[in-house]
Design a protein around this motif. Structure first.
Motif, PDB file in Angstrom:
ATOM      1  N   PRO A 132      10.910  -3.442   6.664  1.00  0.00           N
ATOM      2  CA  PRO A 132      10.485  -4.019   5.385  1.00  0.00           C
ATOM      3  C   PRO A 132       9.297  -3.548   4.959  1.00  0.00           C
ATOM      4  N   ALA A 133       8.916  -4.003   3.700  1.00  0.00           N
ATOM      5  CA  ALA A 133       7.598  -3.279   3.104  1.00  0.00           C
ATOM      6  C   ALA A 133       6.576  -3.785   3.839  1.00  0.00           C
ATOM      7  N   VAL A 134       6.232  -4.833   4.189  1.00  0.00           N
ATOM      8  CA  VAL A 134       4.981  -5.520   4.930  1.00  0.00           C
ATOM      9  C   VAL A 134       4.686  -5.005   5.978  1.00  0.00           C
ATOM     10  N   GLU A 135       6.030  -4.726   6.867  1.00  0.00           N
ATOM     11  CA  GLU A 135       5.712  -4.181   8.252  1.00  0.00           C
ATOM     12  C   GLU A 135       5.380  -2.525   7.955  1.00  0.00           C
ATOM     13  N   ALA A 136       5.939  -2.083   7.043  1.00  0.00           N
ATOM     14  CA  ALA A 136       5.708  -0.661   6.974  1.00  0.00           C
ATOM     15  C   ALA A 136       4.388  -0.206   6.561  1.00  0.00           C
ATOM     16  N   GLY A 137       3.852  -1.228   5.857  1.00  0.00           N
ATOM     17  CA  GLY A 137       2.379  -1.023   5.358  1.00  0.00           C
ATOM     18  C   GLY A 137       1.481  -1.237   6.362  1.00  0.00           C
TER      19      GLY A 137
ATOM     20  N   GLY B 115       0.939  -1.182  -0.066  1.00  0.00           N
ATOM     21  CA  GLY B 115      -0.007   0.114   0.151  1.00  0.00           C
ATOM     22  C   GLY B 115       0.918   1.353   0.053  1.00  0.00           C
ATOM     23  N   ILE B 116       2.217   1.022  -0.368  1.00  0.00           N
ATOM     24  CA  ILE B 116       3.118   2.428  -0.158  1.00  0.00           C
ATOM     25  C   ILE B 116       3.599   2.551  -1.603  1.00  0.00           C
TER      26      ILE B 116
ATOM     27  N   TRP C 138       2.180  -0.861   9.692  1.00  0.00           N
ATOM     28  CA  TRP C 138       2.218   0.657  10.549  1.00  0.00           C
ATOM     29  C   TRP C 138       1.426   1.570   9.893  1.00  0.00           C
ATOM     30  N   GLN C 139       1.615   1.970   8.683  1.00  0.00           N
ATOM     31  CA  GLN C 139       0.712   3.016   8.014  1.00  0.00           C
ATOM     32  C   GLN C 139      -0.762   2.656   7.914  1.00  0.00           C
ATOM     33  N   GLY C 140      -1.058   1.492   7.837  1.00  0.00           N
ATOM     34  CA  GLY C 140      -2.421   1.065   7.814  1.00  0.00           C
ATOM     35  C   GLY C 140      -2.933   1.338   9.285  1.00  0.00           C
TER      36      GLY C 140
ATOM     37  N   GLU D  24       2.729   7.301  12.176  1.00  0.00           N
ATOM     38  CA  GLU D  24       3.782   7.948  11.478  1.00  0.00           C
ATOM     39  C   GLU D  24       4.877   7.330  11.765  1.00  0.00           C
ATOM     40  N   LEU D  25       6.016   7.584  10.973  1.00  0.00           N
ATOM     41  CA  LEU D  25       7.438   6.604  11.219  1.00  0.00           C
ATOM     42  C   LEU D  25       7.967   6.913  12.358  1.00  0.00           C
TER      43      LEU D  25
END
Length: 136
Positions: free
Chosen positions: A82-87, A66-67, A89-91, A95-96
């Motif tokens: 990693p991508a899945v984890e960042a997605g 989703g990013i 957290w954003q979901g 915020e970072l």
């Protein structure tokens, strides 16, 4: 007449120079270029991703999470997500900086969202969880 010829010569040289400095897909395999273009990745973004060691597969993982914004991907990647984890957290609405704090506190995105949605801050959540309690 001489001035006119000089003008055309200079114009031609500048045009050719500009063409050679314009980013293009020549340095990519046809398949890689096609994959990147299908995701809507520009040549300049593709080049920036390549400098990070990314290829179309890596970028696709971020898009699947989703990013899709390159700057956002770069920021979260550089912070060690990693991508899945960042997605995730954003979901979950983080915020970072907040995601980093909660993650460093031992929470995943789902857990942090649960605690935060019940108005617990990280310090309280950590203390209560260490006592075996949940956000409920």
């Amino acid at each position: 007449m001489r001035t006119l010829n000089t003008f055309f010569a200079i114009s031609l040289a500048l045009s050719l120079g500009a063409c050679s400095s314009t980013p293009n897909w020549d340095s990519y395999s046809p398949v890689e270029a096609e994959n990147l273009q299908a995701m809507g990745v520009s040549v300049s973004d593709a080049n920036a991703y390549r400098e990070m060691g990314f290829n179309s597969e890596t970028i696709q993982r971020w898009h699947d999470a989703g990013i899709t914004d390159r700057r956002t991907i770069t920021t979260w990647h550089d912070a060690g997500f990693p991508a899945v984890e960042a997605g995730a957290w954003q979901g979950a609405g983080f915020e970072l900086k907040a995601a980093m704090k909660w993650r460093d506190g031992g929470f995943n995105a789902e857990e942090a969202q649960d605690w935060a949605s019940k108005n617990f801050d990280l310090k309280e959540a950590t203390k209560l969880r260490s006592k075996g309690l949940s956000a409920d």
